[in-house]
Design an enzyme around this catalytic site. Structure first.
Site, PDB file in Angstrom:
ATOM      1  N   HIS A 186       0.816  -1.211   0.000  1.00 37.26           N
ATOM      2  CA  HIS A 186       0.000   0.000   0.000  1.00 37.26           C
ATOM      3  C   HIS A 186       0.850   1.261   0.000  1.00 37.26           C
ATOM      4  O   HIS A 186       0.384   2.317  -0.430  1.00 37.26           O
ATOM      5  CB  HIS A 186      -1.010  -0.042   1.147  1.00 37.26           C
ATOM      6  CG  HIS A 186      -2.148  -0.936   0.799  1.00 37.26           C
ATOM      7  ND1 HIS A 186      -3.146  -0.550  -0.043  1.00 37.26           N
ATOM      8  CD2 HIS A 186      -2.378  -2.232   1.086  1.00 37.26           C
ATOM      9  CE1 HIS A 186      -3.961  -1.555  -0.243  1.00 37.26           C
ATOM     10  NE2 HIS A 186      -3.523  -2.597   0.436  1.00 37.26           N
ATOM     11  N   ARG A 288     -11.364   2.204  -4.797  1.00 36.40           N
ATOM     12  CA  ARG A 288     -11.201   1.428  -3.563  1.00 36.40           C
ATOM     13  C   ARG A 288     -12.059   2.089  -2.480  1.00 36.40           C
ATOM     14  O   ARG A 288     -11.557   2.885  -1.674  1.00 36.40           O
ATOM     15  CB  ARG A 288      -9.738   1.450  -3.115  1.00 36.40           C
ATOM     16  CG  ARG A 288      -8.775   0.652  -4.000  1.00 36.40           C
ATOM     17  CD  ARG A 288      -7.365   0.697  -3.412  1.00 36.40           C
ATOM     18  NE  ARG A 288      -6.505  -0.331  -3.956  1.00 36.40           N
ATOM     19  CZ  ARG A 288      -5.617  -0.130  -4.938  1.00 36.40           C
ATOM     20  NH1 ARG A 288      -5.484   1.059  -5.491  1.00 36.40           N
ATOM     21  NH2 ARG A 288      -4.859  -1.125  -5.357  1.00 36.40           N
ATOM     22  N   ASN A 438      -1.943  -7.622  -7.332  1.00 37.44           N
ATOM     23  CA  ASN A 438      -1.198  -7.504  -6.067  1.00 37.44           C
ATOM     24  C   ASN A 438      -1.503  -8.690  -5.164  1.00 37.44           C
ATOM     25  O   ASN A 438      -0.610  -9.389  -4.690  1.00 37.44           O
ATOM     26  CB  ASN A 438      -1.589  -6.219  -5.332  1.00 37.44           C
ATOM     27  CG  ASN A 438      -1.507  -5.005  -6.217  1.00 37.44           C
ATOM     28  OD1 ASN A 438      -0.763  -4.998  -7.167  1.00 37.44           O
ATOM     29  ND2 ASN A 438      -2.279  -3.984  -5.907  1.00 37.44           N
ATOM     30  N   ASP A 439      -2.801  -8.904  -4.926  1.00 40.54           N
ATOM     31  CA  ASP A 439      -3.156 -10.054  -4.089  1.00 40.54           C
ATOM     32  C   ASP A 439      -2.937 -11.361  -4.838  1.00 40.54           C
ATOM     33  O   ASP A 439      -2.577 -12.369  -4.228  1.00 40.54           O
ATOM     34  CB  ASP A 439      -4.608  -9.933  -3.610  1.00 40.54           C
ATOM     35  CG  ASP A 439      -4.705  -9.035  -2.393  1.00 40.54           C
ATOM     36  OD1 ASP A 439      -3.862  -9.186  -1.493  1.00 40.54           O
ATOM     37  OD2 ASP A 439      -5.586  -8.173  -2.348  1.00 40.54           O
ATOM     38  N   CYS A 486      -6.249  -4.286 -12.656  1.00 37.44           N
ATOM     39  CA  CYS A 486      -6.255  -3.072 -11.831  1.00 37.44           C
ATOM     40  C   CYS A 486      -5.200  -3.158 -10.731  1.00 37.44           C
ATOM     41  O   CYS A 486      -5.132  -2.295  -9.874  1.00 37.44           O
ATOM     42  CB  CYS A 486      -7.629  -2.813 -11.245  1.00 37.44           C
ATOM     43  SG  CYS A 486      -8.147  -4.088 -10.090  1.00 37.44           S
TER      44      CYS A 486
HETATM   45  C1  PEP Z   1      -4.988  -6.092  -5.942  1.00 39.73           C
HETATM   46  O1  PEP Z   1      -4.959  -6.893  -5.004  1.00 39.73           O
HETATM   47  O2  PEP Z   1      -4.274  -6.196  -6.971  1.00 39.73           O
HETATM   48  C2  PEP Z   1      -5.894  -4.932  -5.884  1.00 39.73           C
HETATM   49  C3  PEP Z   1      -6.048  -4.157  -6.931  1.00 39.73           C
HETATM   50  O3  PEP Z   1      -6.515  -4.663  -4.697  1.00 39.73           O
HETATM   51  P1  PEP Z   1      -5.760  -4.002  -3.419  1.00 39.73           P
HETATM   52  O4  PEP Z   1      -4.384  -3.595  -3.876  1.00 39.73           O
HETATM   53  O5  PEP Z   1      -6.573  -2.846  -2.982  1.00 39.73           O
HETATM   54  O6  PEP Z   1      -5.758  -5.137  -2.463  1.00 39.73           O
HETATM   55 MG    MG Z   2      -6.544  -6.836  -3.514  1.00 36.58          MG
END
Ligand code: PEP
Ligand code: MG
Length: 556
Positions: A186, A288, A438-439, A486
């Site tokens: 983040h 978000r 990301n996740d 995204c």
């Molecule tokens: C992700 O996980 O790629 C995503 C876009 O959500 P966040 O980064 O808010 O977890």
């Molecule tokens: Mg995520």
């Protein structure tokens, strides 16, 4: 003396400024006993720290005004609570040091609050903050939270969670440097949202002296400590040159042979809209919504307050696409009103859609607020759920959207490997997919996205991650539906070309990355992007994938 450190550059640009450290979370003071004759001194220390912290909170409240003032004044009263004071005194009398007495007294008060009904349980975070402030003062370490400074600075931290940064004044932050955090953390996301340069996973960041001048190059990942005048001038020239190249790139996202890949913005609220519009975003690919509620998450937001925030965003993109993600609470984005309580492993727990399905009243209110916000506007509203694992999840979300009377497309985020592997089955229930890389990287490699030491495994160039992207994009293509990205992968200009080559239909990123991605995409044909994607998937490591794609894209 000038020294050069290297981390991972995650948000472009150059920042030069003085270091200010984010106050660290307070450690547990040792359970050391103070000598009996030292008790009066410890009593005085504790008393002074409590009074100073209460006065500081009161003064901040006066400055802030409004709702923040009420919260800060309530915290000042907590610090001075007579029962707590008496408990601290008692503990010092039987041999505790001042800091340990404060720590233990707050712990027993905290347990009382935590078990005393929902409202009081919601005050626990405020109580912890008061405790941390008193202990930090007693231990002589920086106050927890964002630095107090009137001058712009480079923020240095172990890592930044959205909850830490809710109080950050963006006009004062020149750039970020963090010791931990990978490219999908983040800290990286927030830096891109603010459009400030950032370097993460920089070993030695914590040791940077408070106040020393650093030059942060968010493109190369290099941090120069105490740069000479010549080095500063040189960096400013490089930054100006890069900006000039970008200014020349305008218009919608497309390859050089006209294959359209809409470039959308990731936002956290109405405050990010202006930068998105200025960067030429063709809409919003990820709103978000949970970020709107992190700074006061004791109670679920009312439907009314949500309508206003959503409408402000939807109005900014008439005729554009706006993809809203329903609340993604949990792990590093805790919302008390959706909290499942203590969990052994929150990243694998009741988070995202799972938490919302446990609280259908919260999900219903959010969907109804979205329906009302979109009423009468010519916007293309799309709504998606975070952390969808399988078809059952996707169906539950689509049912909730229908029940709320939402006239929008419903989609699923692909953040869990199972969702990428069985994308076709999920697409039986929803109309689009959005890859949260990301996740998806975190769960594919079992590598916590907040741990800087694991940056290698969170590298979005990992071929295994590209395989999963390809599987989801292929399922969408076969069913005639869309599949965007995204996650932060979309903000790397060369990787954006690879993603387009894998069949991804839109790319969404922090606004500051859009010009870089647009310029790069416009240099290559779709066929070249497809060859780069195939080359990246044909090798075994992230570095090899990066090199193979670069080779194809540079026409060698
Ligand atoms: C992700 O996980 O790629 C995503 C876009 O959500 P966040 O980064 O808010 O977890
Ligand atoms: Mg995520």
């Amino acid at each position: 003396m000038t020294e050069t450190l290297r981390g991972v550059g995650v948000s472009h640009g150059v920042a030069i400024g003085q270091v200010r450290h984010m106050g660290t979370a307070v450690l547990e003071p040792p359970a050391r006993q103070a000598p009996t004759e030292g008790a009066p001194r410890e009593q005085a220390r504790a008393q002074q720290a409590v009074v100073a912290v209460a006065a500081d909170l009161q003064a901040r409240g006066n400055l802030a005004g409004g709702e923040a003032q009420a919260v800060l004044e309530a915290q000042a009263l907590m610090a001075l609570d007579p029962e707590l004071t008496a408990d601290v005194e008692r503990r010092i009398t039987v041999g505790s040091t001042a800091e340990r007495a404060v720590y233990d007294a707050f712990a027993s008060y905290r347990a009382l609050l935590a078990n005393a009904g929902e409202y009081l349980a919601g005050r626990v975070a405020d109580l912890d903050d008061v405790r941390n402030r008193i202990i930090a003062r007693l231990m002589g370490v920086p106050m927890p939270g964002v630095p107090d400074s009137d001058e712009p600075y480079v923020l240095v931290a172990r890592d930044l969670a959205p909850a830490d940064t809710a109080l950050l004044d963006p006009s004062l932050v020149l750039g970020f440097v963090t010791e931990e955090g990978g490219p999908t953390s983040h800290s990286a996301i927030l830096a891109r949202a603010l459009g400030v340069p950032a370097v993460v996973a920089l070993a030695g960041a914590k040791a940077l002296a408070e106040g020393v001048v650093v030059a942060v190059d968010g493109s190369t990942g290099v941090v120069t400590v105490d740069p000479s005048e010549e080095a500063r001038a040189e960096l400013r020239v490089i930054a100006a040159e890069r900006r000039a190249v970008l200014a020349a790139s305008t218009g919608p996202g497309q390859t050089s042979d006209g294959h359209r890949v809409p470039l959308l913005a990731n936002i956290g609220g109405p405050g990010d809209v202006q930068a998105a519009v200025a960067a030429g975003a063709e809409g919003v690919g990820l709103f978000r919504t949970e970020l709107l509620f992190l700074d006061d998450s004791r109670q679920a937001p009312s439907e009314e307050s949500q309508v206003a925030a959503y409408r402000a965003v939807l109005e900014a993109f008439p005729e554009g696409r706006v993809v809203v993600r329903v609340l993604d609470a949990g792990a590093d984005k805790p919302l008390a009103f959706l909290s499942p309580g203590e969990e052994p492993n929150p990243a694998l727990g009741v988070r995202g859609l799972r938490a919302l399905l446990d609280h259908p009243e919260v999900l219903g209110a959010q969907l109804r607020a979205l329906a009302r916000a979109a009423e009468g506007l010519p916007v293309y509203l799309e709504v998606m759920a975070p952390m969808v694992a399988d078809r059952i999840d996707a169906r539950a979300f689509a049912d909730a959207c229908r029940a709320a009377g939402l006239r929008a497309k419903f989609g699923a985020m692909v953040e869990i490997p199972s969702a990428a592997l069985r994308a076709r089955s999920i697409l039986q229930e929803v109309e689009f997919l959005s890859l949260g890389t990301n996740d998806l990287a975190q769960y594919t490699f079992a590598a916590d996205r907040q741990v800087g030491a694991l940056a290698r495994l969170q590298d979005p160039w990992q071929p295994a991650l590209l395989d999963l992207v390809a599987a989801a994009a292929e399922a969408a293509r076969a069913t005639g539906k869309s599949c965007g990205v995204c996650g932060e992968a979309a903000s790397d200009p060369a990787l954006a070309c690879v993603l387009a080559g894998l069949g991804v239909t839109s790319l969404s990123m922090g606004a500051s990355s859009i010009p870089y991605v647009r310029a790069r995409l416009a240099k290559h044909t779709l066929a070249q992007c497809e060859r780069a994607a195939a080359a990246a998937r044909a090798v075994d490591t992230a570095d090899e994938a990066r090199a193979a794609a670069h080779q194809v894209l540079s026409g060698e």
